[in-house]
Structure formats: C-alpha cells, structure tokens
Design an enzyme around this catalytic site. Structure first.
Site, short mmCIF file in Angstrom:
data_model
loop_
_atom_site.label_atom_id
_atom_site.label_comp_id
_atom_site.label_asym_id
_atom_site.label_seq_id
_atom_site.Cartn_x
_atom_site.Cartn_y
_atom_site.Cartn_z
N SER A 241 -30.01 -68.46 20.29
CA SER A 241 -29.62 -69.73 19.99
C SER A 241 -30.05 -70.77 21.05
O SER A 241 -30.25 -70.19 22.14
CB SER A 241 -28.38 -69.68 19.49
OG SER A 241 -27.31 -69.39 20.43
N LYS A 242 -29.49 -71.93 20.89
CA LYS A 242 -29.81 -73.00 21.82
C LYS A 242 -28.82 -72.80 23.01
O LYS A 242 -29.33 -73.08 24.25
CB LYS A 242 -29.20 -74.21 21.54
CG LYS A 242 -29.57 -74.60 19.83
CD LYS A 242 -28.42 -73.83 18.80
CE LYS A 242 -29.04 -73.50 17.75
NZ LYS A 242 -28.36 -72.49 16.96
N ARG A 243 -27.90 -71.94 22.82
CA ARG A 243 -26.97 -71.95 24.06
C ARG A 243 -27.69 -70.84 25.10
O ARG A 243 -27.24 -70.86 26.10
CB ARG A 243 -25.67 -71.45 23.74
CG ARG A 243 -25.62 -69.94 23.28
CD ARG A 243 -23.96 -69.58 22.73
NE ARG A 243 -24.12 -68.48 21.94
CZ ARG A 243 -24.05 -67.37 22.22
NH1 ARG A 243 -23.80 -66.90 23.71
NH2 ARG A 243 -24.22 -66.35 21.38
N HIS A 244 -28.77 -70.40 24.66
CA HIS A 244 -29.49 -69.22 25.58
C HIS A 244 -30.53 -70.21 26.26
O HIS A 244 -31.40 -69.55 26.81
CB HIS A 244 -30.28 -68.12 24.72
CG HIS A 244 -29.06 -67.45 24.07
ND1 HIS A 244 -28.20 -66.48 24.97
CD2 HIS A 244 -28.88 -67.03 22.64
CE1 HIS A 244 -27.58 -65.82 23.82
NE2 HIS A 244 -27.98 -66.19 22.83
N GLY A 245 -30.75 -71.53 25.88
CA GLY A 245 -31.68 -72.29 26.62
C GLY A 245 -32.87 -72.62 25.67
O GLY A 245 -32.47 -72.70 24.38
#
Length: 469
Positions: A241-245
């Site tokens: 997800s976005k929190r992984h970049g």
RNA sequence: GACCCCGUCGUCUAGCCUGGCCCAGGACGCGACCCUUUCAAGGUCGAGAUCGCGGGUUCGAAUCCCGCCGGGGUCACCA
C-alpha cells in the site's frame, strides 16, 4: 490453440492512480486473452461516485496505454461503466425476487450492528439470522437466499478446489434499501452479461467467490472459471500500500522506469517460466499460462524492477532513447539539444550507466549544460599549475584534431601522454574533470567528439581561467 | 475470533503432481578478481536455504500423510 470464445476482463475502480497490484491483474488478464486469442475487456467499476472521477479514469486509461495493455472492449465505448448499467442490475434483482431466490429485509442497521457485536463476543463469524426470509416483505434491502446445508466448491485454476461450508456464508445483500446494487452483485451480473469465461483477479477476492458462485446459480447462469493470483506485498509482508512508498504506475513512469521493464517485472512477480527472466512481449504472450502463476504472495522489489529497466535501457537504440528522454530533460530544466541525431548518440553513451530515464539525464547532465563546479577532491588534484600546462597542450591538440572524432582525439592524446611521460589516465581525468566537472563519465574521447570542438574549447579554457584565480 | 489462502537463499523463483538426477538450480542484490582513460558495461569466482517446525510412511522425502506454528486475506445496506 486459439480459443476466440475466451473473454476476460479487468475491472478497476477509478478512485485514484492505478496501483501496481491492479496493473499486474490487468497484465495477467491481458496475457491470458492474447495467449488464447480471446477478448480482453476493460470495465469501470464506478459505483462509488464520491471517489470515482473522470480524472482518475484518465489515469487508469493512461497507465494501461503506457504499458501497451490494449483492450478489445471498453471505454470510450458506452456500456462499460457500472453507472450506465443500473437497469440491468434492477432487472436481475427482480428475477431473483420473483423466483424466490432473494427476499426483502427491513432489519434496522442498528439491530444488525448489535448482532454483529454479539457474534463477535461469542467469537463467531457474524452471519445474518435470516429473520426476514419468510416474511414476504415488499421493500427493504434485497438479500440472496443461501442454502443452510452443504457447501460450495470454488474450482480455482491456481489454488485448486477450495471448499466453503454454507454455514459460514450468510444471506448477503444484493440491493441496498436505497435501490443501489452492491459490488458483489454488480460483478456477477456484469460478468454474466459480458459473457466472461475466466475471472482472473487478486487473492483478496477468494473469500467472496462462493457468495458470487451461489448468485450465478440462483440466476441459473453458468459459473465462469476462477483464478486468484497472490497479492503483491510490502517489505513487511502485508499487502502493498501507499505506506510502503510509491506504488502507482504513474510514479514509476515519472521516475523513468521503462514500460517494457514494468511489464516484464510484474509478469515475473508471481509467474515464471523455468529460469528465464527477460521476455519479449511476444514471448510473454506465447509462454503465459495461468497455471504457472504462483499461489504465494510476493514482495515488491524495486531493486529488481530497476534491474529490468536497466536491461531494457541497454537494449534501446538512440532514436527511441531520445524520444523517451526529452520530457525528462525538459523536466530537469535543461535545454534539449537541437540536433536529434547528436542527442541520440549522446544517450547511447549513457544508457548502460543509468537504470531509469531520470538517471539517464542526471548522469549525462554535462551534455546539456556546462559544469557549474568541479568535483572538489579531483579539482585539488588536477587543477594545478602542472594541470594548467597540460590543459594548454590539450587545447592545442583539440584545435588541431582533424577530423574532430573520438579516434583522432584519442590517438593525439595518447601521443601527448607518451611525450609527457604520463599515463593516459592522468590526462583523461584532467580532461574529464574540465569538460564534465566530474570524475566519472562515458569514454572521454567520445564525450569530446559529441560535444564538438567549439564547446570543448570553451570548457577547457574556462578551467584555465579557474586555475589562474 | 471464525473461515480461506500461503510458507524453498535477504528478495523473486525452479524443483513438489509422476519420491532417488537436489548435501536444492537460476535471477536480483551483496563481496572479490579480471578487463579498463574514469564510471559503467562485460567476464570469472564466491558467500548466502539444515526446503516454517515436529512426527510418520519409505531402503530413500523439499517432494507423500498427520499435527502444530507463523504470515496474510476475508468477514459491511465499501469497492
């Protein structure tokens, strides 16, 4: 063996940029269709009107186009957006109701919520009680009647048979009280209406599949084949997800990853064909088989993606490199060389030194602008009184070289080095620093030739001035 | 929590169905060396997995059976 009867679809919800997970699903569907000579359909799941925008739809279309995943049916043709298909859902809902396979339920949400909490407290899966099953209501939310006994088996092409006990399922909602159809219902109706033969999608949909299968059966339609590909994971093994970049296709495109690298990497992430890593598009189509798709999750590894991009960059000829790099040169605020052939030649000296188009421009910055500064450590070593004398000889040599080609320059510089009892590297690095401001560049004689005699002289003299100060 | 999926080098994977060719192969990354006008590219070599764990079947198991454990996903009048 081409089977024109095969029809698959990719059904994104345009609520943002297209995610790499979604792209891989699209790719698998596309490869499957092309391999079998079937039809690849693009369908837009835009029932979430608040988040589905025209702009987002544009992103999705752009991303697929960039990757070369062309669709045989879909936008801009009408009829491929769920919001255009409400009549169809309504008609199917009525059929189900008349056949007694669905019923209205007016249980208040608050009560349902209370029951859900209670089930949770009892450490059980919440399952609708079926309270309204036989009340013969004429309005409310429409629920699908699911058999109490027995089980439904999903014959998955990747996972094999997966059994779900009906006890675990509940009478799910097909149509909300406000008359709008739910996602799971739309999917079934759409897939039936579009005569989809194979549903290839992410593993996160596997749990919903038995509900859908039961709906097909209630509608008395043939059930398509299913294939649930594993998900793409972040470094912590949870779904990417976005929190992984950066995870949107747009982001990778902006970083200058080549589209064919993206396709090859995504294909290899969870699919394999022996030990082969690099596949042409044609090879991918010929070798792809959904049976070879892995059933376990795969961590997204941008290092390997960059390796693919590097590999493809090395194989790309100057003309295409130029076409792809120009927007990146502009974005870096650098002037684009007017001579296209010369630009192509410049980029060819750069391609094995860069993994992305952004890097390509950065590593070749000196081709587009004069050095703003000289690498301090090297400057200390080369920009000396001795250096100034050598620079003078270099300038004379550049003036005399005829024609001004890499070969002629190299011969002359080698002769100069011999004359001065220096190693070639000493003069080469001096020239490199003077002309590029750095100690690393493509072969220096090539660089000089590409820059041209006049520009080379300007830069060499500028260094002389710098030393004099 | 219930249900479902998954579990081979750090990562992607081959092998698993049809046990022995596997004291596990390839690729990315990493290290070393060679080549070399620099950096790359290229070449060679190397480190790196007791095949999640424990039992069992078998002359023999990564491969078959059973039980665990771990991770993830799904459980909405969201999509």
């Amino acid at each position: 063996m081409p089977d024109a009867g095969i029809r698959v679809r990719f059904a994104p919800s345009p609520t943002g940029h297209l995610h790499v997970g979604g792209v891989r699903t699209a790719l698998f569907n596309w490869l499957f269709a092309r391999h079998h000579g079937g039809t690849f359909i693009l369908r837009i799941e835009d029932t979430d009107r608040s988040r589905s925008t025209e702009e987002n739809l544009g992103f999705v279309l752009d991303a697929l186009t960039w990757l070369g995943l062309d669709w045989d049916e879909g936008p801009p043709a009408p009829g491929y957006r769920q919001t255009e298909r409400f009549d169809l859902y309504r008609a199917h809902a009525e059929r189900l109701l008349r056949a007694g396979r669905a019923y209205y339920c007016d249980c208040p949400p608050a009560q349902l919520e209370a029951e859900r909490k209670a089930a949770e407290a009892r450490k059980e899966t919440f399952r609708y009680s079926g309270r309204c099953r036989d009340r013969g209501l004429a309005a409310g939310a429409l629920r699908l009647r699911i058999p109490d006994e027995g089980s439904t088996v999903v014959h998955d092409l990747i996972h094999g048979p997966v059994v779900f006990e009906h006890r675990q399922l509940d009478d799910w909602i097909l149509v909300r009280t406000d008359g709008t159809p739910t996602y799971n219902f739309c999917v079934v109706v759409d897939d039936v209406d579009m005569r989809i033969t194979h549903v290839i999608r992410g593993n996160d949909h596997l749990s919903n599949t038995p509900k859908q299968v039961l709906c097909y059966e209630a509608l008395d339609y043939p059930v398509p084949q299913f294939a649930h590909a594993s998900m793409i994971l972040g470094p912590d093994r949870s779904r990417l997800s976005k929190r992984h970049g950066a995870t949107s296709v747009q982001a990778f495109r902006d970083e200058g990853i080549l589209p064919e690298a993206m396709v090859n990497y995504l294909a290899r992430l969870g699919w394999s064909h022996g030990d082969q890593e690099i596949f042409t598009r044609q090879e991918l189509i010929e070798r792809f088989d959904v049976k070879d798709v892995a059933s376990s999750g795969a961590i997204f590894d941008r290092t390997k993606l960059e390796w693919f991009s590097h590999e493809y960059l090395k194989m790309t000829d100057g003309a295409r490199l130029a076409a792809m790099a120009i927007p990146f040169i502009e974005r870096a605020g650098l002037p684009v060389p007017a001579d296209r052939a010369r630009l192509a030649a410049m980029l060819e000296t750069l391609r094995e030194r860069a993994k992305t188009l952004v890097e390509l421009v950065e590593v070749g910055r000196f081709y587009f602008e004069r050095p703003r500064e000289y690498e301090p450590k090297a400057a200390e070593k080369f920009l000396t009184v001795d250096g100034a004398q050598r620079l003078q000889r270099l300038i004379e040599l550049v003036q005399a070289a005829e024609p001004f080609t890499a070969e002629v320059i190299e011969t002359a510089v080698r002769a100069l080095a011999a004359e001065l009892s220096l190693k070639l590297v000493d003069i080469a690095q001096l020239a490199r620093l003077a002309v590029t401001g750095r100690t690393a560049s493509p072969p220096i004689f090539q660089v000089l030739a590409l820059l041209g005699r006049d520009e080379t002289l300007v830069r060499l003299r500028a260094v002389q001035v710098a030393i004099a100060r």
